[in-house]
Design a protein around this motif. Structure first.
Motif, PDB file in Angstrom:
ATOM      1  N   PRO A 147       1.781-149.811 -11.715  1.00 60.08           N
ATOM      2  CA  PRO A 147       1.878-148.692 -12.664  1.00 60.08           C
ATOM      3  C   PRO A 147       1.821-147.339 -11.968  1.00 60.08           C
ATOM      4  N   TYR A 148       2.209-146.304 -12.698  1.00 59.73           N
ATOM      5  CA  TYR A 148       2.161-144.944 -12.148  1.00 59.73           C
ATOM      6  C   TYR A 148       1.870-143.966 -13.277  1.00 59.73           C
ATOM      7  N   VAL A 149       0.982-143.024 -13.005  1.00 61.50           N
ATOM      8  CA  VAL A 149       0.588-142.024 -14.001  1.00 61.50           C
ATOM      9  C   VAL A 149       1.016-140.637 -13.536  1.00 61.50           C
ATOM     10  N   ASP A 166       8.629-140.266 -12.246  1.00 62.81           N
ATOM     11  CA  ASP A 166       8.326-141.330 -13.191  1.00 62.81           C
ATOM     12  C   ASP A 166       9.211-142.525 -12.865  1.00 62.81           C
ATOM     13  N   GLN A 167       8.646-143.709 -13.003  1.00 62.68           N
ATOM     14  CA  GLN A 167       9.352-144.938 -12.624  1.00 62.68           C
ATOM     15  C   GLN A 167      10.266-145.373 -13.782  1.00 62.68           C
ATOM     16  N   GLU A 168      11.277-146.137 -13.440  1.00 62.98           N
ATOM     17  CA  GLU A 168      12.253-146.559 -14.466  1.00 62.98           C
ATOM     18  C   GLU A 168      12.530-148.052 -14.308  1.00 62.98           C
ATOM     19  N   LEU A 169      12.302-148.807 -15.358  1.00 64.69           N
ATOM     20  CA  LEU A 169      12.612-150.243 -15.277  1.00 64.69           C
ATOM     21  C   LEU A 169      14.133-150.423 -15.303  1.00 64.69           C
ATOM     22  N   PRO A 170      14.648-151.524 -14.764  1.00 60.14           N
ATOM     23  CA  PRO A 170      16.102-151.680 -14.710  1.00 60.14           C
ATOM     24  C   PRO A 170      16.677-152.014 -16.080  1.00 60.14           C
ATOM     25  N   ASP A 171      17.781-151.369 -16.413  1.00 57.71           N
ATOM     26  CA  ASP A 171      18.532-151.755 -17.595  1.00 57.71           C
ATOM     27  C   ASP A 171      19.218-153.081 -17.247  1.00 57.71           C
ATOM     28  N   PRO A 172      18.994-154.138 -18.053  1.00 55.06           N
ATOM     29  CA  PRO A 172      19.597-155.442 -17.724  1.00 55.06           C
ATOM     30  C   PRO A 172      21.121-155.357 -17.582  1.00 55.06           C
ATOM     31  N   VAL A 173      21.745-154.451 -18.333  1.00 55.79           N
ATOM     32  CA  VAL A 173      23.208-154.296 -18.249  1.00 55.79           C
ATOM     33  C   VAL A 173      23.589-153.738 -16.873  1.00 55.79           C
ATOM     34  N   VAL A 230       0.156-138.232 -21.206  1.00 59.31           N
ATOM     35  CA  VAL A 230       0.396-138.849 -19.889  1.00 59.31           C
ATOM     36  C   VAL A 230       1.733-139.594 -19.931  1.00 59.31           C
ATOM     37  N   ASN A 231       2.374-139.685 -18.781  1.00 58.02           N
ATOM     38  CA  ASN A 231       3.526-140.579 -18.635  1.00 58.02           C
ATOM     39  C   ASN A 231       3.048-141.770 -17.821  1.00 58.02           C
TER      40      ASN A 231
END
Ligand code: PLP
Length: 415
Positions: free
Chosen positions: A350-352, A209-216, A341-342
């Motif tokens: 996107p990714y499923v 599963d993909q992960e968006l970046p934490d701005p911190v 679904v994730n």
């Protein structure tokens, strides 16, 4: 579990057979038959706009975009016309054409952090050049790399260890994406030798599963580089020009010192770029970097035309709108059918996956039904949205995905 019988067409099967002899064991790398799923064709015969046709002539709505290079749709007329115009003059010459200067100026204009550009062919060229530049600039060796991240297929970053020796990976240390403490620890362990940190705009490791970046986290990398003099390298090879019209971390307000680009920047023509900030210019001037085809003008003409069309049509926003519709549509179908679904990543990439489906067996059932219905998605890699999609494509894609989700539900019940 009900698996769908493998059934690529007869021409595809015959090509696979011949390829198994004439090539090492058929096609290799990310297009190897081992990575395909039931119903997936291996060979492609033609492509136009948002569609492609396999070797048997079956048509698909393309949601993989050739694994990223296709941004505006296949064979976009403005890009093709620009390439032909350039090709009539010169492509592979004794020196670069004026178009290289035009393109460098344009990229410096479009990408906030960039003060200069240099060109190559593949994404691996660009990421590797960035490491060389960081080392040339700092006079230090160690580069921090996220565990499991993909930066290309050269020995320093190839996910397969076969044929790779320890020396190929010397001076690399690893951190976990979005885990700033792990970066700080790796930096501390290499204090005095830290040359750079390479990072992708979001965590898009294949099969997860993909992960968006934490701005911190993103800002933390910037601060750490500022404190230590190491260079921040953004690997924008996959995401570049899909998340933003500029570097993919511009929306976060985090500027890298170097960025690596390829894939979509020339809408399918072979081009890579390294963009750099002013303080890295002298290192870039001093290293020796070249390749027989790195100055080919056709791909640069393709890139300029791609930027023209993206800018004219607000193409990034168009991709985000199609991606959002796709994302919302999948969620709607999944809710209606009671399938968990994730959906992860960015709407333009996107990714499923399906919860607990660690071997991607359910993902393959889903992708197989989509392929049978004429929609091409991947069970183990993020998808790509192009600006060429239409309402009809989205209707076809979502109808196929609805049926794919029904098959997943049935497979889950009988598994
Ligand atoms: C994030 C990222 N970096 C680098 C690369 C390597 O690019 P190439 O395959 O063109 O060498 C890829 C290719 O998929 C990529 O996704």
């Amino acid at each position: 579990m009900t698996l769908i019988a493998a059934s690529s067409g007869p021409v595809d099967r015959a090509l696979r057979e011949r390829a198994s002899v004439a090539l090492p064991a058929g096609a290799y790398g990310h297009v190897t038959a081992d990575l395909l799923w039931p119903e997936a064709p291996q060979f492609v015969s033609r492509a136009e706009g948002s569609r492609f046709w396999d070797a048997d002539g079956k048509e698909y709505v393309d949601l993989m975009c050739s694994w990223g290079p296709i941004l505006l749709g296949h064979r976009h007329p403005v890009v093709e016309e620009a390439v032909q115009r350039q090709h009539r003059r010169v492509d592979c010459g004794n020196g670069p054409g004026a178009i290289m200067v035009d393109l460098a100026e344009r990229l410096v204009d479009v990408v906030d952090h960039a003060d200069w550009a240099m060109f190559a062919k593949n994404g691996s060229d660009a990421t590797t050049l960035c490491l060389t530049l960081a080392r040339a600039h700092t006079g230090r060796s160690t580069i921090l790399v996220a565990e499991g991240a993909y930066h290309g297929a050269l020995p320093w970053c190839n996910p397969n260890q076969l044929g790779v020796v320890a020396g190929d990976r010397a001076h690399l240390a690893y951190y976990r994406y979005n885990d700033l403490d792990s970066v700080v620890d790796a930096a501390r362990a290499n204090a005095g030798d830290l040359s750079g940190i390479i990072v992708s705009p979001f965590r898009h490791d294949a099969g997860f599963d993909q992960e968006l970046p934490d701005p911190v986290f993103a800002q933390g990398l910037r601060d750490l580089c500022d404190r230590t003099g190491a260079l921040l390298i953004l690997d924008d090879v996959r995401c570049g020009l899909r998340i933003a019209y500029g570097s993919s971390w511009e929306p976060l307000g985090v500027a890298p010192d170097l960025s690596a680009w390829s894939k979509g920047i020339a809408n399918g023509y072979a081009l890579a770029a390294v963009l750099g900030s002013e303080h890295v210019r002298s290192a870039a001037r001093s290293i020796f970097a070249t390749g027989s085809f790195w100055f080919s003008a056709d791909a640069m003409a393709a890139s300029l035309a791609t930027l023209d069309v993206l800018e004219r049509d607000d193409g990034v926003a168009v991709m985000h709108r199609w991606g959002r519709r796709l994302w919302d549509g999948i969620e709607h179908h999944a809710r209606q059918r009671g399938v968990a679904v994730n959906l992860t990543g960015h709407v333009a990439l996107p990714y499923v996956t399906f919860p607990g489906d660690l071997d991607h067996a359910l993902g393959e059932v889903f992708a197989a039904v989509c392929a049978r219905e004429g929609v091409y998605v991947h069970p183990r890699h993020n998808w790509f949205v192009s600006t060429a999609l239409t309402d009809e494509d989205l209707d076809i894609a979502l109808a196929a995905m609805g049926r794919g989700l029904e098959a997943v539900a049935a497979a889950g019940r009988h598994g």
